[in-house]
Design a protein around this motif. Structure first.
Motif, PDB file in Angstrom:
ATOM      1  N   SER A  34       0.811  -1.160   0.022  1.00 54.38           N
ATOM      2  CA  SER A  34      -0.379  -0.078  -0.089  1.00 54.38           C
ATOM      3  C   SER A  34       0.748   1.299  -0.401  1.00 54.38           C
ATOM      4  O   SER A  34       0.289   2.202   0.465  1.00 54.38           O
ATOM      5  CB  SER A  34      -0.663   0.058   1.111  1.00 54.38           C
ATOM      6  OG  SER A  34      -1.942  -1.610   0.567  1.00 54.38           O
ATOM      7  N   ASN A 114      -5.195   1.788   7.402  1.00 57.07           N
ATOM      8  CA  ASN A 114      -6.377   1.440   5.974  1.00 57.07           C
ATOM      9  C   ASN A 114      -6.564   3.156   5.930  1.00 57.07           C
ATOM     10  O   ASN A 114      -6.901   3.389   4.645  1.00 57.07           O
ATOM     11  CB  ASN A 114      -7.480   1.304   7.378  1.00 57.07           C
ATOM     12  CG  ASN A 114      -7.604   0.187   7.549  1.00 57.07           C
ATOM     13  OD1 ASN A 114      -6.692  -0.457   6.755  1.00 57.07           O
ATOM     14  ND2 ASN A 114      -7.725  -0.787   8.562  1.00 57.07           N
ATOM     15  N   LEU A 115      -5.950   4.070   6.714  1.00 54.37           N
ATOM     16  CA  LEU A 115      -7.179   5.539   5.921  1.00 54.37           C
ATOM     17  C   LEU A 115      -5.905   5.816   5.553  1.00 54.37           C
ATOM     18  O   LEU A 115      -6.422   6.653   4.038  1.00 54.37           O
ATOM     19  CB  LEU A 115      -6.617   6.625   7.418  1.00 54.37           C
ATOM     20  CG  LEU A 115      -6.950   7.786   6.702  1.00 54.37           C
ATOM     21  CD1 LEU A 115      -8.115   8.518   6.513  1.00 54.37           C
ATOM     22  CD2 LEU A 115      -5.913   8.877   8.102  1.00 54.37           C
ATOM     23  N   ALA A 117      -3.349   4.531   3.456  1.00 54.19           N
ATOM     24  CA  ALA A 117      -3.561   3.912   1.920  1.00 54.19           C
ATOM     25  C   ALA A 117      -4.679   4.095   0.853  1.00 54.19           C
ATOM     26  O   ALA A 117      -4.173   3.623   0.062  1.00 54.19           O
ATOM     27  CB  ALA A 117      -4.477   2.035   2.386  1.00 54.19           C
ATOM     28  N   ASN A 118      -5.734   4.033   1.269  1.00 51.44           N
ATOM     29  CA  ASN A 118      -6.726   4.746   0.442  1.00 51.44           C
ATOM     30  C   ASN A 118      -5.946   6.630   0.025  1.00 51.44           C
ATOM     31  O   ASN A 118      -7.485   7.257  -0.149  1.00 51.44           O
ATOM     32  CB  ASN A 118      -7.912   5.116   0.975  1.00 51.44           C
ATOM     33  CG  ASN A 118      -8.611   3.486   1.316  1.00 51.44           C
ATOM     34  OD1 ASN A 118      -7.766   2.397  -0.277  1.00 51.44           O
ATOM     35  ND2 ASN A 118      -8.533   2.875   1.929  1.00 51.44           N
ATOM     36  N   ALA A 119      -5.838   7.265   0.996  1.00 52.15           N
ATOM     37  CA  ALA A 119      -5.219   8.929   0.802  1.00 52.15           C
ATOM     38  C   ALA A 119      -3.648   8.946   0.348  1.00 52.15           C
ATOM     39  O   ALA A 119      -2.810   9.531   1.386  1.00 52.15           O
ATOM     40  CB  ALA A 119      -5.354   9.120   2.103  1.00 52.15           C
ATOM     41  N   PRO A 120      -3.441   8.994  -1.359  1.00 56.54           N
ATOM     42  CA  PRO A 120      -2.395   9.166  -1.672  1.00 56.54           C
ATOM     43  C   PRO A 120      -1.277  10.671  -0.916  1.00 56.54           C
ATOM     44  O   PRO A 120      -0.526  10.729  -1.163  1.00 56.54           O
ATOM     45  CB  PRO A 120      -2.478   8.775  -2.863  1.00 56.54           C
ATOM     46  CG  PRO A 120      -3.901   8.978  -3.454  1.00 56.54           C
ATOM     47  CD  PRO A 120      -4.453   8.586  -2.446  1.00 56.54           C
ATOM     48  N   ARG A 123      -0.417  10.139   2.425  1.00 53.69           N
ATOM     49  CA  ARG A 123       0.514   9.290   2.571  1.00 53.69           C
ATOM     50  C   ARG A 123       2.072   9.696   1.915  1.00 53.69           C
ATOM     51  O   ARG A 123       3.186   8.939   2.982  1.00 53.69           O
ATOM     52  CB  ARG A 123      -0.022   7.608   1.491  1.00 53.69           C
ATOM     53  CG  ARG A 123       1.187   6.470   1.561  1.00 53.69           C
ATOM     54  CD  ARG A 123       0.574   5.271   0.773  1.00 53.69           C
ATOM     55  NE  ARG A 123       0.346   5.372  -0.444  1.00 53.69           N
ATOM     56  CZ  ARG A 123      -1.104   5.611  -0.713  1.00 53.69           C
ATOM     57  NH1 ARG A 123      -1.759   5.386  -0.449  1.00 53.69           N
ATOM     58  NH2 ARG A 123      -0.607   5.589  -2.402  1.00 53.69           N
TER      59      ARG A 123
END
Length: 213
Positions: A34, A114-115, A117-120, A123
């Protein structure tokens, strides 16, 4: 018996892959599928083994157990024997004895992972690039072609699971609790000040999981 290893990293740190990004930086950090940072369980196991070895040599443990399974030392019993020098992978496997401790990869808490992984866009803020160069001591000028750049991860806390199913597991975790105070850096380039960390053992939190090494 399971316990949680908490790794509170207080400086930039670098868990390298050996890969580069081409012309920009010379070493990238290791990321999971991720794109999130983690510390490999084998690396953590090596740090714990080194800490146990030093603590044992310095006489920190008064109540050593009777070693089992043919191991000749406390580190071998806990972490497994090391392979002999051989060119044969098959012979190496049969010449080693596994230890009684398993250590998972150290990861971010599940909710945070989890948060991110869905917020490039978030990240990407976990990583920085730092650069260094060699200075000629006579001229005070940077040496030609000496500029090096590495990717680092920002300070954060990671969590790993330590498992021991041996009948003497409680005593084993007492050894680990004493020895981990000898670990003050994690990752690579520790001799350059990267990866300062504070490590502790506690009851396992179900929110943090990983694959064991």
């Amino acid at each position: 018996m399971h316990q949680q290893l908490t790794i509170n990293i207080t400086s930039y740190w670098h868990a390298g892959t050996g890969r580069t990004s081409g012309s920009h930086v010379d070493s990238l950090v290791e990321k999971d599928a991720s794109g999130l940072p983690f510390l490999n369980g084998r690396h953590l196991k090596g740090l714990l083994r080194d800490a146990i070895t030093r603590a044992n040599e310095w006489g920190w443990f008064d109540d050593l157990p009777s070693l089992e399974h043919g191991q000749s030392s406390l580190p071998d019993w806990l972490f497994g024997t090391r392979p002999t020098n051989t060119d044969s992978d098959v012979e190496t496997r049969f010449n080693t004895v596994p230890g009684i401790i398993a250590v998972s990869n150290a990861q971010l808490p599940s909710a945070d992972g989890n948060l991110l992984a869905n917020a490039p866009e978030l990240r990407s803020e976990l990583y920085r690039h730092i650069f260094s160069t060699a200075i000629d001591h006579h001229s005070g000028i940077a040496k030609e072609k000496s500029l090096r750049g590495i990717e680092v991860t920002i300070p954060l806390s990671l969590y790993a699971e330590v498992e021991c199913n041996d009948s003497q597991a409680e005593q084993v975790f007492q050894y680990l609790s004493k020895a981990i105070h000898l670990i003050d850096h994690v990752g690579g380039m520790r001799n350059r000040g990267l990866g300062r960390a504070q490590i502790s053992l506690s009851e396992l939190s179900q929110s943090n999981q990983g694959g064991k090494a």
